[in-house]
Design a protein around this motif. Structure first.
Motif, mmCIF file in Angstrom:
data_model
loop_
_atom_site.group_PDB
_atom_site.id
_atom_site.type_symbol
_atom_site.label_atom_id
_atom_site.label_comp_id
_atom_site.label_asym_id
_atom_site.label_seq_id
_atom_site.Cartn_x
_atom_site.Cartn_y
_atom_site.Cartn_z
ATOM 1 N N ASP A 32 0.846 -1.183 0.000
ATOM 2 C CA ASP A 32 0.000 0.000 0.000
ATOM 3 C C ASP A 32 0.892 1.248 0.000
ATOM 4 O OD1 ASP A 32 -2.367 1.629 0.616
ATOM 5 O OD2 ASP A 32 -1.554 1.720 2.654
ATOM 6 N N ASP A 34 -0.442 5.007 0.689
ATOM 7 C CA ASP A 34 -0.784 6.051 1.657
ATOM 8 C C ASP A 34 -0.861 5.554 3.089
ATOM 9 O OD1 ASP A 34 -1.011 8.682 0.357
ATOM 10 O OD2 ASP A 34 -2.342 7.568 -0.977
ATOM 11 N N ASN A 35 -0.078 6.212 3.901
ATOM 12 C CA ASN A 35 0.085 5.920 5.326
ATOM 13 C C ASN A 35 0.798 4.597 5.617
ATOM 14 O OD1 ASN A 35 -0.534 8.193 6.677
ATOM 15 N ND2 ASN A 35 -2.684 7.731 6.998
ATOM 16 N N THR A 36 1.273 3.953 4.550
ATOM 17 C CA THR A 36 2.141 2.786 4.730
ATOM 18 C C THR A 36 3.572 3.169 4.329
ATOM 19 O OG1 THR A 36 0.364 1.189 4.374
ATOM 20 C CG2 THR A 36 2.599 0.413 3.953
ATOM 21 N N ASP A 116 -1.743 -0.398 5.970
ATOM 22 C CA ASP A 116 -2.046 0.181 7.288
ATOM 23 C C ASP A 116 -3.513 0.045 7.678
ATOM 24 O OD1 ASP A 116 -2.428 2.314 5.160
ATOM 25 O OD2 ASP A 116 -3.337 3.303 6.892
ATOM 26 N N GLN A 117 -4.345 -0.518 6.779
ATOM 27 C CA GLN A 117 -5.769 -0.580 7.107
ATOM 28 C C GLN A 117 -6.315 -2.011 7.180
ATOM 29 O OE1 GLN A 117 -8.653 2.271 5.761
ATOM 30 N NE2 GLN A 117 -7.098 3.394 4.624
HETATM 31 MG MG MG Z 1 -3.090 3.061 3.396
#
Ligand code: MG
Length: 178
Positions: A32, A34-36, A116-117
């Motif tokens: 991933d 975004d935010n990973t 991250d999700q």
């Molecule tokens: Mg993410």
């Protein structure tokens, strides 16, 4: 609920044990963005994370980005890292993960998903029988819908921890937010 249990939970991509993945016969990573790898919406990737991708490649892993972000954003990181990517993935739908596996040329049993999700990355991965690695989000800045999902995610993680299905210590850093 079994599709929501990550195989591993680590604070950061940097702490993924590549040797342990190889021992499990894993050869490919669908990661991933975004935010990973990059704080949500940020145009730049941290050097340490970019280097980690290089290390994974050098260790023999096939790596592909799978992101719900727009193809332009996904593609710019893919070019930077010299790896393929699937953008506008609509995770947790299976299509993009399947496409990623196709790009890697690897069967489900040899592929790990890193994200991250819980409800997109982990659920999407487990439903296809892929190994799922959950990382803490890099940033708490996210758009409204994701913030709502985060609440549900924390609730679910607590529930899994209570049942002994995930290690309580490994989710501590994610839970301090409400
Ligand atoms: Mg993410």
């Amino acid at each position: 609920m079994k599709y929501l249990i990550p195989d591993a939970i680590v604070p950061s991509v940097l702490e993924i044990d590549l040797a342990a993945l190889q021992d499990r016969g894993l050869k490919g990573l669908l990661i991933d963005i975004d935010n990973t790898l990059v704080p949500w919406g940020n145009p730049q990737m941290d050097q340490a994370l970019a280097r980690w991708i290089e290390t994974a490649k050098a260790e023999g892993f096939q790596v592909c980005l799978v992101s719900n972000a727009l193809p332009e954003r996904t593609q710019s990181f893919a070019e930077l890292l010299g790896i393929p990517a699937v953008g506008r993935a609509m995770k947790p739908l299976s299509r993009a993960f399947r496409r990623g596996m196709e790009l890697l040329g690897l069967p489900a049993g040899q592929v790990a998903v890193v994200g991250d999700q819980l409800f997109t990355d982990v659920f999407g991965a487990k439903r296809l029988g892929l190994y799922a690695i959950l990382v803490d989000p890099l940033s708490t800045v996210e758009f409204g819908f994701t913030q709502v999902m985060r609440k549900l995610e924390r609730r679910m993680l607590r529930r899994l921890a209570r049942r002994g299905l995930v290690d309580a210590a490994s989710i501590k850093s994610r839970l301090g937010r409400d």
